[in-house]
Scaffold this motif. Sequence first.
Motif, PDB file in Angstrom:
ATOM      1  N   ARG A  51       0.833  -1.208   0.000  1.00 17.49           N
ATOM      2  CA  ARG A  51       0.000   0.000   0.000  1.00 17.49           C
ATOM      3  C   ARG A  51       0.870   1.261   0.000  1.00 17.49           C
ATOM      4  N   ALA A  55       0.881   4.094  -2.933  1.00 10.22           N
ATOM      5  CA  ALA A  55       0.679   5.500  -2.596  1.00 10.22           C
ATOM      6  C   ALA A  55       1.813   6.360  -3.154  1.00 10.22           C
ATOM      7  N   ARG A  58       1.313   6.726  -6.924  1.00 11.27           N
ATOM      8  CA  ARG A  58       0.261   7.700  -7.223  1.00 11.27           C
ATOM      9  C   ARG A  58       0.740   9.137  -6.977  1.00 11.27           C
TER      10      ARG A  58
END
Length: 60
Positions: A51, A55, A58
């Motif tokens: 995760r 992140a 992104r």
Amino acid sequence: MTRLQTAAQTPAQAALIALGDHSFNCPVCRPEWKGDVPVHQECAEADQLYRLYRAEVRAS
């Protein structure tokens, strides 16, 4: 900076390296084999590292 991170790495690259390092060394991440089929277990730390990696991708 982690032991594998260098100044030239992006945060996403560093997160991916941390995930790979964890997955290689974690007994939970290594699959158990049922015949010729790998059976993977859930690893909370690998999930958290993935995760973090997503992140960072992104954000970049």
